[in-house]
Enzyme design. Structure first.
Site, PDB file in Angstrom:
ATOM      1  N   GLY A 275      37.172  52.605  64.171  1.00  0.00           N
ATOM      2  CA  GLY A 275      38.275  53.450  63.703  1.00  0.00           C
ATOM      3  C   GLY A 275      39.652  53.224  64.465  1.00  0.00           C
ATOM      4  O   GLY A 275      39.708  51.980  64.776  1.00  0.00           O
TER       5      GLY A 275
ATOM      6  N   VAL B  54      41.484  57.753  67.946  1.00  0.00           N
ATOM      7  CA  VAL B  54      40.004  58.142  68.284  1.00  0.00           C
ATOM      8  C   VAL B  54      39.216  57.657  69.243  1.00  0.00           C
ATOM      9  O   VAL B  54      38.375  58.002  69.914  1.00  0.00           O
ATOM     10  CB  VAL B  54      39.364  58.498  67.009  1.00  0.00           C
ATOM     11  CG1 VAL B  54      38.026  59.076  67.148  1.00  0.00           C
ATOM     12  CG2 VAL B  54      40.295  59.531  66.143  1.00  0.00           C
ATOM     13  N   GLY B  55      39.520  56.346  69.258  1.00  0.00           N
ATOM     14  CA  GLY B  55      38.800  55.331  70.288  1.00  0.00           C
ATOM     15  C   GLY B  55      39.004  55.724  71.520  1.00  0.00           C
ATOM     16  O   GLY B  55      38.160  55.807  72.532  1.00  0.00           O
TER      17      GLY B  55
ATOM     18  N   CYS C  94      40.985  46.662  57.925  1.00  0.00           N
ATOM     19  CA  CYS C  94      41.369  46.733  59.472  1.00  0.00           C
ATOM     20  C   CYS C  94      42.202  45.377  59.964  1.00  0.00           C
ATOM     21  O   CYS C  94      43.058  45.406  60.682  1.00  0.00           O
ATOM     22  CB  CYS C  94      40.391  47.087  60.179  1.00  0.00           C
ATOM     23  SG  CYS C  94      39.073  45.879  60.120  1.00  0.00           S
TER      24      CYS C  94
ATOM     25  N   GLU D 138      36.156  49.022  68.048  1.00  0.00           N
ATOM     26  CA  GLU D 138      36.314  48.099  66.928  1.00  0.00           C
ATOM     27  C   GLU D 138      37.560  48.948  66.545  1.00  0.00           C
ATOM     28  O   GLU D 138      37.564  49.756  65.708  1.00  0.00           O
ATOM     29  CB  GLU D 138      35.384  47.689  65.968  1.00  0.00           C
ATOM     30  CG  GLU D 138      34.181  47.106  66.521  1.00  0.00           C
ATOM     31  CD  GLU D 138      34.562  45.580  66.692  1.00  0.00           C
ATOM     32  OE1 GLU D 138      35.478  45.049  66.107  1.00  0.00           O
ATOM     33  OE2 GLU D 138      33.729  44.991  67.360  1.00  0.00           O
TER      34      GLU D 138
HETATM   35  P1  NAD Z   1      39.350  57.399  62.456  1.00  0.00           P
HETATM   36  O1  NAD Z   1      39.218  56.979  63.928  1.00  0.00           O
HETATM   37  O2  NAD Z   1      40.232  58.434  61.917  1.00  0.00           O
HETATM   38  O3  NAD Z   1      37.845  57.843  62.144  1.00  0.00           O
HETATM   39  C1  NAD Z   1      36.459  57.132  62.549  1.00  0.00           C
HETATM   40  C2  NAD Z   1      35.619  58.195  62.842  1.00  0.00           C
HETATM   41  O4  NAD Z   1      36.010  58.899  63.960  1.00  0.00           O
HETATM   42  C3  NAD Z   1      35.175  59.054  61.571  1.00  0.00           C
HETATM   43  O5  NAD Z   1      33.729  58.725  61.702  1.00  0.00           O
HETATM   44  C4  NAD Z   1      35.584  60.132  62.098  1.00  0.00           C
HETATM   45  O6  NAD Z   1      34.419  61.309  61.524  1.00  0.00           O
HETATM   46  C5  NAD Z   1      35.701  60.293  63.517  1.00  0.00           C
HETATM   47  N1  NAD Z   1      36.647  61.146  63.963  1.00  0.00           N
HETATM   48  C6  NAD Z   1      37.828  61.232  63.610  1.00  0.00           C
HETATM   49  N2  NAD Z   1      38.708  61.981  64.415  1.00  0.00           N
HETATM   50  C7  NAD Z   1      37.876  62.394  65.358  1.00  0.00           C
HETATM   51  C8  NAD Z   1      38.163  63.254  66.466  1.00  0.00           C
HETATM   52  N3  NAD Z   1      39.495  63.769  66.652  1.00  0.00           N
HETATM   53  N4  NAD Z   1      37.032  63.199  67.515  1.00  0.00           N
HETATM   54  C9  NAD Z   1      35.942  62.614  67.273  1.00  0.00           C
HETATM   55  N5  NAD Z   1      35.767  61.915  66.116  1.00  0.00           N
HETATM   56  C10 NAD Z   1      36.549  61.556  65.207  1.00  0.00           C
HETATM   57  O7  NAD Z   1      39.626  56.088  61.614  1.00  0.00           O
HETATM   58  P2  NAD Z   1      39.724  55.770  60.319  1.00  0.00           P
HETATM   59  O8  NAD Z   1      41.026  56.457  59.754  1.00  0.00           O
HETATM   60  O9  NAD Z   1      38.385  56.014  59.591  1.00  0.00           O
HETATM   61  O10 NAD Z   1      39.872  54.271  60.312  1.00  0.00           O
HETATM   62  C11 NAD Z   1      41.035  53.632  60.266  1.00  0.00           C
HETATM   63  C12 NAD Z   1      41.236  52.687  61.373  1.00  0.00           C
HETATM   64  O11 NAD Z   1      40.057  51.936  61.683  1.00  0.00           O
HETATM   65  C13 NAD Z   1      42.555  51.785  61.374  1.00  0.00           C
HETATM   66  O12 NAD Z   1      43.108  51.808  62.344  1.00  0.00           O
HETATM   67  C14 NAD Z   1      41.718  50.474  61.143  1.00  0.00           C
HETATM   68  O13 NAD Z   1      42.568  49.385  61.561  1.00  0.00           O
HETATM   69  C15 NAD Z   1      40.588  50.769  61.924  1.00  0.00           C
HETATM   70  N6  NAD Z   1      39.403  49.991  61.461  1.00  0.00           N
HETATM   71  C16 NAD Z   1      39.150  48.881  62.405  1.00  0.00           C
HETATM   72  C17 NAD Z   1      37.932  48.032  62.186  1.00  0.00           C
HETATM   73  C18 NAD Z   1      37.611  47.042  62.992  1.00  0.00           C
HETATM   74  O14 NAD Z   1      36.539  46.321  62.669  1.00  0.00           O
HETATM   75  N7  NAD Z   1      38.053  46.641  63.902  1.00  0.00           N
HETATM   76  C19 NAD Z   1      37.313  48.219  60.911  1.00  0.00           C
HETATM   77  C20 NAD Z   1      37.932  49.291  60.213  1.00  0.00           C
HETATM   78  C21 NAD Z   1      38.727  50.048  60.564  1.00  0.00           C
END
Ligand code: NAD
Length: 453
Positions: A188, A192-193, A244, A210
């Protein structure tokens, strides 16, 4: 007890039963997962259609084939991967067994993103199963149909205690993150990471992150612009730019811009017709918040291609913007939508400077036929992965580790890399209790054994 805590306990108890460990069991679960994907392909495609208006051609290509290849590889190679890996002995251990033994970590938490909701949850799960772990899967709440389907399907095919699916949004994820895991595999956003890593620190849990960021694409004037434009157009606008590793922006010499724009225009016509809105192959933005975010990034620009939108459908046309200033907001954050800025650079050195002034990207794309230019890019930049003369394709090769560096993430997966990422590589030294007279001499004359005599 919360549902999240219960899932953690259930998976841990199942892991402690020991049944996830035998290779035959892992193989059987991998076969079952393969069966699920094959039998349910059309249900999965329907869910993706509802979530993202995903094209029926893209679902197998971008989501399922990679998973199938990963499962096949794990099935074929598991015995080799899981076997002890002998290493070199020293003078002191000449007669001993010295090896590295991969072993399961325990219970893994997998948190997925919504843009490829199957690949980003099941991909890590393949590694977790192959490595003999239990895993709790938390799909994204934003890809609602896919998440519901995953939750319904997985327990019908796999051991439901070892691999529970826990749905939910932010508060559920936060509750999951309060539990103790042996590894957290998160896909993600970088913001959030950071929260994931912080929560993991409380239990000293290792993480794979990731993440995303802006993946640059440099187009050298010497390359075949028509082919470059075709490939960039595919990688940028597939899944409506929500990939991504999509090329986030293009760096090129101003002299290249006109031809590039014309070629992208023609390619868009070929891929999505004159009206992409009515094309079954052109996606939609996942939700209103992301729609508004992308629209606000485009404010103040006059697109050279596209720019149309329809909030009621969360539709944004494939859009190209030229001469975008490097300091603009559009160039500060990941776009994650169907908007392609072209940024002028004077030459390859200027492009390298531009890339190196920013965070290390997840992917770097270079279109160039001059070997010196290619070598320069390979040597003088850093990124999770680099691909010369194409986009996205490196993701499909499971011999290559997939992951980021710096702000684009840590850890890697796909193929054997998933197995290794989710295994503990235990150092094993097995000696014998005989020949103590020889062993004794180390206390008497350690220098002899250290080879200093
Ligand atoms: P996100 O970080 O918003 O959400 C990912 C997960 O985190 C979800 O399951 C969500 O429920 C959880 N989450 C969201 N907010 C949270 C919080 N405050 N506390 C705890 N958990 C929380 O990401 P997204 O919008 O789903 O994805 C988009 C991002 O992900 C982009 O930056 C994209 O580049 C990246 N991405 C990376 C890869 C990779 O393989 N490297 C693949 C796909 C997406």
């Amino acid at each position: 007890l919360s549902r999240e805590r219960q899932a953690n306990i259930r998976a841990r108890q199942a892991f402690l039963s020991g049944r996830a460990r035998p290779l035959e069991f892992r193989l059987q679960q991998l076969h079952a997962l393969m069966k699920m994907i094959k039998e349910r392909e059309s249900d999965i495609a329907t869910a993706l259609k509802q979530d993202l208006n995903r094209s029926q051609y893209d679902t197998p290509l971008l989501e399922l084939t990679g998973l199938e290849n990963d499962i096949k590889m794990a099935i074929n190679k598991l015995a080799v991967w899981a076997a002890p890996r002998p290493v070199e002995r020293s003078v002191l251990t000449l007669r001993d067994q010295v090896y590295v033994q991969p072993q399961p970590l325990g219970v893994v938490l997998i948190i997925g993103a919504w843009n490829y909701p199957w690949a980003l949850t099941l991909g890590p799960l393949i590694g977790a199963i192959a490595a003999g772990n239990a895993a709790v899967v938390k799909p994204s709440e934003l890809s609602e149909c896919s998440s519901l389907l995953l939750r319904a399907l997985l327990p019908r095919y796999l051991d439901k205690d070892l691999y529970p699916v826990v749905p939910g949004g932010v508060s559920e994820t936060q509750e999951l993150l309060r539990q103790r895991w042996e590894h957290i595999f998160y896909t993600g956003s970088s913001s959030v990471g950071r929260l994931v890593m912080e929560a993991a620190a409380a239990h000293l849990t290792p993480v794979t992150l990731e993440l995303g960021g802006k993946s640059p694409c440099y187009v050298h004037p010497d390359c075949n612009i028509r082919v470059a434009a075709r490939r960039i157009t595919w990688g940028k606008f597939v899944n409506c730019g929500q990939t991504c590793i999509a090329p986030d922006y293009v760096l090129c010499d101003p002299s290249v811009q006109n031809q590039l724009i014309e070629c992208i225009r023609l390619t868009l016509l070929e891929f999505y017709g004159a009206d992409p809105k009515s094309s079954p192959d052109y996606g939609r933005i996942i939700n209103q918040r992301h729609f508004n975010r992308i629209m606000s990034l485009m404010e103040g620009y006059t697109p050279v291609i596209g720019g149309q939108s329809d909030a009621s459908q969360r539709y944004i046309a494939p859009t190209v913007l030229r001469d975008v200033p490097p300091q603009s907001r559009l160039m500060q954050e990941e776009i994650f939508g169907p908007v392609l800025p072209l940024v002028a650079v004077s030459d390859i050195d200027d492009a390298i400077r531009f890339i190196n002034e920013r965070e290390k990207p997840l992917a770097l794309y270079v279109f160039c036929t001059d070997q010196k230019g290619i070598d320069k890019m390979l040597e003088e930049t850093s990124s999770g992965g680099i691909l010369i003369n194409d986009v996205l394709m490196h993701y499909t090769l499971n011999s290559l580790p997939f992951g980021g560096v710096g702000q684009s993430g840590m850890g890697r997966y796909h193929g054997k890399h998933s197995f290794d990422q989710l295994s503990h590589h235990r150092s094993c030294l097995v000696r014998s209790l005989t020949m103590e007279s020889v062993h004794l001499s180390r206390h008497v004359a350690p220098h002899f054994h250290l080879g200093r005599h």
